[in-house]
Design a protein around this motif. Structure first.
Motif, PDB file in Angstrom:
ATOM      1  N   ALA A   1       0.829  -1.208   0.000  1.00 27.63           N
ATOM      2  CA  ALA A   1       0.000   0.000   0.000  1.00 27.63           C
ATOM      3  C   ALA A   1       0.864   1.259   0.000  1.00 27.63           C
ATOM      4  O   ALA A   1       0.468   2.289  -0.550  1.00 27.63           O
ATOM      5  CB  ALA A   1      -0.931  -0.002   1.203  1.00 27.63           C
ATOM      6  N   GLN A   2       2.035   1.194   0.611  1.00 31.07           N
ATOM      7  CA  GLN A   2       2.934   2.353   0.669  1.00 31.07           C
ATOM      8  C   GLN A   2       3.495   2.676  -0.723  1.00 31.07           C
ATOM      9  O   GLN A   2       3.495   3.819  -1.147  1.00 31.07           O
ATOM     10  CB  GLN A   2       4.087   2.067   1.640  1.00 31.07           C
ATOM     11  N   CYS A   3       3.971   1.651  -1.424  1.00 33.20           N
ATOM     12  CA  CYS A   3       4.531   1.835  -2.773  1.00 33.20           C
ATOM     13  C   CYS A   3       3.445   1.899  -3.846  1.00 33.20           C
ATOM     14  O   CYS A   3       3.701   2.339  -4.959  1.00 33.20           O
ATOM     15  CB  CYS A   3       5.470   0.676  -3.119  1.00 33.20           C
ATOM     16  N   ARG A   4       2.262   1.399  -3.490  1.00 31.40           N
ATOM     17  CA  ARG A   4       1.138   1.307  -4.421  1.00 31.40           C
ATOM     18  C   ARG A   4       1.472   0.447  -5.634  1.00 31.40           C
ATOM     19  O   ARG A   4       1.233   0.817  -6.781  1.00 31.40           O
ATOM     20  CB  ARG A   4       0.664   2.681  -4.851  1.00 31.40           C
TER      21      ARG A   4
ATOM     22  N   CYS B   1       7.996  -5.064   2.791  1.00 28.08           N
ATOM     23  CA  CYS B   1       8.157  -4.737   1.374  1.00 28.08           C
ATOM     24  C   CYS B   1       9.647  -4.662   1.034  1.00 28.08           C
ATOM     25  O   CYS B   1      10.433  -4.043   1.759  1.00 28.08           O
ATOM     26  CB  CYS B   1       7.491  -3.396   1.069  1.00 28.08           C
ATOM     27  N   GLN B   2      10.010  -5.265  -0.071  1.00 27.38           N
ATOM     28  CA  GLN B   2      11.396  -5.259  -0.526  1.00 27.38           C
ATOM     29  C   GLN B   2      11.872  -3.845  -0.846  1.00 27.38           C
ATOM     30  O   GLN B   2      13.038  -3.536  -0.676  1.00 27.38           O
ATOM     31  CB  GLN B   2      11.518  -6.133  -1.773  1.00 27.38           C
ATOM     32  N   HIS B   3      10.978  -2.978  -1.278  1.00 23.20           N
ATOM     33  CA  HIS B   3      11.361  -1.644  -1.737  1.00 23.20           C
ATOM     34  C   HIS B   3      11.402  -0.599  -0.624  1.00 23.20           C
ATOM     35  O   HIS B   3      12.370   0.144  -0.513  1.00 23.20           O
ATOM     36  CB  HIS B   3      10.425  -1.170  -2.842  1.00 23.20           C
ATOM     37  N   CYS B   4      10.345  -0.542   0.198  1.00 25.40           N
ATOM     38  CA  CYS B   4      10.253   0.541   1.183  1.00 25.40           C
ATOM     39  C   CYS B   4      10.303   0.069   2.635  1.00 25.40           C
ATOM     40  O   CYS B   4      10.415   0.883   3.539  1.00 25.40           O
ATOM     41  CB  CYS B   4       8.986   1.360   0.950  1.00 25.40           C
ATOM     42  N   GLY B   5      10.175  -1.236   2.862  1.00 30.44           N
ATOM     43  CA  GLY B   5      10.221  -1.758   4.218  1.00 30.44           C
ATOM     44  C   GLY B   5       8.902  -1.723   4.975  1.00 30.44           C
ATOM     45  O   GLY B   5       8.846  -2.112   6.134  1.00 30.44           O
ATOM     46  N   ALA B   6       7.842  -1.261   4.321  1.00 28.62           N
ATOM     47  CA  ALA B   6       6.526  -1.226   4.981  1.00 28.62           C
ATOM     48  C   ALA B   6       6.030  -2.652   5.234  1.00 28.62           C
ATOM     49  O   ALA B   6       6.423  -3.594   4.539  1.00 28.62           O
ATOM     50  CB  ALA B   6       5.526  -0.465   4.116  1.00 28.62           C
TER      51      ALA B   6
END
Length: 69
Positions: A31-34, A57-62
């Motif tokens: 949801a953070q990276c959408r 999440c691999q990208h943002c850590g959420a």
């Protein structure tokens, strides 16, 4: 961080084919990276009769989740 399982969740997870396990971990919505991402540091529990995967999440850590029925 090692994967964490409840006993019942471990049995359900191990019963899935390896290809399906990788697919479930690599196609998670953040949801953070959408967008779709890969789940890191997953933990596995059961909720009623479903398998719940929770990780980052691999990208943002959420925090991300995936429910497998």
């Amino acid at each position: 961080m090692a994967n964490q399982f409840t006993k019942q969740a471990e049995q359900r997870w191990n019963a899935l084919p390896e290809h399906d396990r990788q697919l479930f971990l690599s196609t998670v919505w953040c949801a953070q990276c959408r967008g779709n991402t890969t789940m890191l540091a997953p933990s596995f529990t059961t909720v009623q009769n479903d398998l719940l995967l929770e990780g980052k999440c691999q990208h943002c850590g959420a925090k991300v989740r995936r429910l497998i029925d």
